[in-house]
Design an enzyme around this catalytic site. Structure first.
Site, PDB file in Angstrom:
ATOM      1  N   ASP A   1      -0.285   5.153   0.747  1.00 38.79           N
ATOM      2  CA  ASP A   1      -0.609   6.117   1.797  1.00 38.79           C
ATOM      3  C   ASP A   1      -0.526   5.455   3.165  1.00 38.79           C
ATOM      4  OD1 ASP A   1      -1.480   8.603   0.318  1.00 38.79           O
ATOM      5  OD2 ASP A   1      -2.859   7.161  -0.574  1.00 38.79           O
TER       6      ASP A   1
ATOM      7  N   ASP B   1       0.861  -1.166   0.000  1.00 36.22           N
ATOM      8  CA  ASP B   1       0.000   0.000   0.000  1.00 36.22           C
ATOM      9  C   ASP B   1       0.910   1.231   0.000  1.00 36.22           C
ATOM     10  OD1 ASP B   1      -2.493   1.402   0.211  1.00 36.22           O
ATOM     11  OD2 ASP B   1      -2.029   1.752   2.321  1.00 36.22           O
TER      12      ASP B   1
END
Length: 360
Positions: free
Chosen positions: A31, A29
């Site tokens: 963010d 991922d």
């Protein structure tokens, strides 16, 4: 006649060998894992460089629909993380693929969000329109920092007119240097509340994004690295992949303890550098669970943490949390439950305070 044996409690197995040496691809991922806002999480670019040098390929799987893969790859490269556009899978791409199947080639679609949404729709062979009066067959809503009332109003009118409402994700929040801020899910709720129509959600935890990254990278033994239980960790479970949760984004230690079964990570670490180090196992000992220098005991609905063996954490500072999580999850194998935690000694009280758990 006995039933099938339960699988091991997540976190209990640990990892004797650093994950970068045993998993062929990290599905990262972005963010809250690689960066927060425009800035890299301290130390993570160098850690990922070292992981790649050890043979771990990096793929980037983000629910943030605001930017194109080219923009994301350029940003990662600026931060010192080597990335090509094909290494990036965005929720806009997943939504565009789903919508193309629903409305057919050339179908009219109204984008709501950053430029990454419209770019993905165009790349999928769809016709991007600007207003509800253009009679779109679907509205695709993704995160964009500039989304305001006017775009939300067009989406509402279009959905009321019969357009299918498709959300790239329903993350309620996003991490930022200023703390947690409203995410795409908060704005999706505006449209669905006003129209009364629930959206079709295409991003994580739907396994399509991780599956596409696996396909592109040729992964045989992938590891999902994320900061959210409800998207990254659940998405990993639904995709049949192992997971590593980091605490540089949204999830907190309290969230981990209360996690329901499909939100329980296989490994935890302070940040993505956790792919470079072994992870201690958590073992059952005399009615309690022990991890390195910590022991957790579950009595009724209460957990007690104490230091044992005359030493403290000498690793990443999370061994006590590992013991607590396994003790609590073993007590609640089929559902999530809030945990009341007691410190058995001064060292435990300090550790609990550091994790934001306090001491009952």
């Amino acid at each position: 006649m006995t039933g099938p044996a339960r699988p091991p409690v997540p976190l209990s197995a640990g990892a004797d060998v650093p994950p970068a040496q045993t998993f062929d691809v990290a599905l990262l991922d972005l963010d809250g894992v690689v960066y927060v806002g425009p800035a890299a999480v301290p130390g993570v670019p160098r850690a990922l460089e070292r992981a790649a040098a050890q043979g771990m390929r990096l793929g980037f799987v983000t629910n943030n629909a605001a930017r194109t893969p080219e923009q994301v790859a350029a940003h990662l490269t600026e931060l010192g993380v080597a990335a090509e556009p094909d290494d990036v899978i965005t929720s806009s791409q997943a939504a565009a693929s789903v919508v193309a199947g629903l409305v057919g080639p050339g179908g009219r679609v109204l984008p709501v969000g950053g430029p990454g949404v419209a770019a993905a729709l165009t790349a999928a062979g769809l016709s991007v329109v600007e207003t509800a009066e253009d009679s779109p067959a679907a509205v695709v809503q993704g995160y964009g920092p500039g989304v305001g009332w006017a775009q939300l109003a067009e989406a509402v009118v279009a959905v009321r007119g019969g357009a299918r409402h498709v959300a790239t994700n329903t993350d309620a929040t996003i991490p930022s240097p200023r703390g947690v801020l409203p995410g795409n899910g908060a704005l999706v709720n505006v449209v669905s509340t006003v129209t009364g129509q629930p959206p079709l959600v295409t991003g994580k935890p739907d396994p399509a994004m991780h599956a596409e990254c696996v396909r592109r990278t040729g992964a045989r033994h992938p590891l999902v690295v994320g900061d959210r239980l409800d998207t990254d960790i659940e998405g990993a479970r639904r995709a049949g992949a192992a997971s590593l949760l980091v605490f540089t984004g949204v999830a907190t230690p309290a969230d981990v303890l209360a996690a329901r079964p499909d939100h329980r990570p296989d490994l935890i670490a302070p940040d993505a550098a956790g792919v470079l180090v072994p992870h201690p196992a958590v073992t059952a000992v005399e009615g309690a669970w022990r991890c390195a220098g910590w022991e957790a005991e579950a009595t009724g609905e209460r957990l007690t943490l104490r230091s044992v063996g005359g030493h403290r954490d000498d690793g990443d500072g999370l061994d006590g949390l590992r013991a607590l999580a396994v003790a609590h999850w073993a007590r609640h194998p089929d559902h999530g439950a809030a945990a009341a935690v007691t410190a058995g000694d001064g060292a435990a009280a300090t550790a609990l305070a550091g994790w934001g758990l306090g001491a009952a």
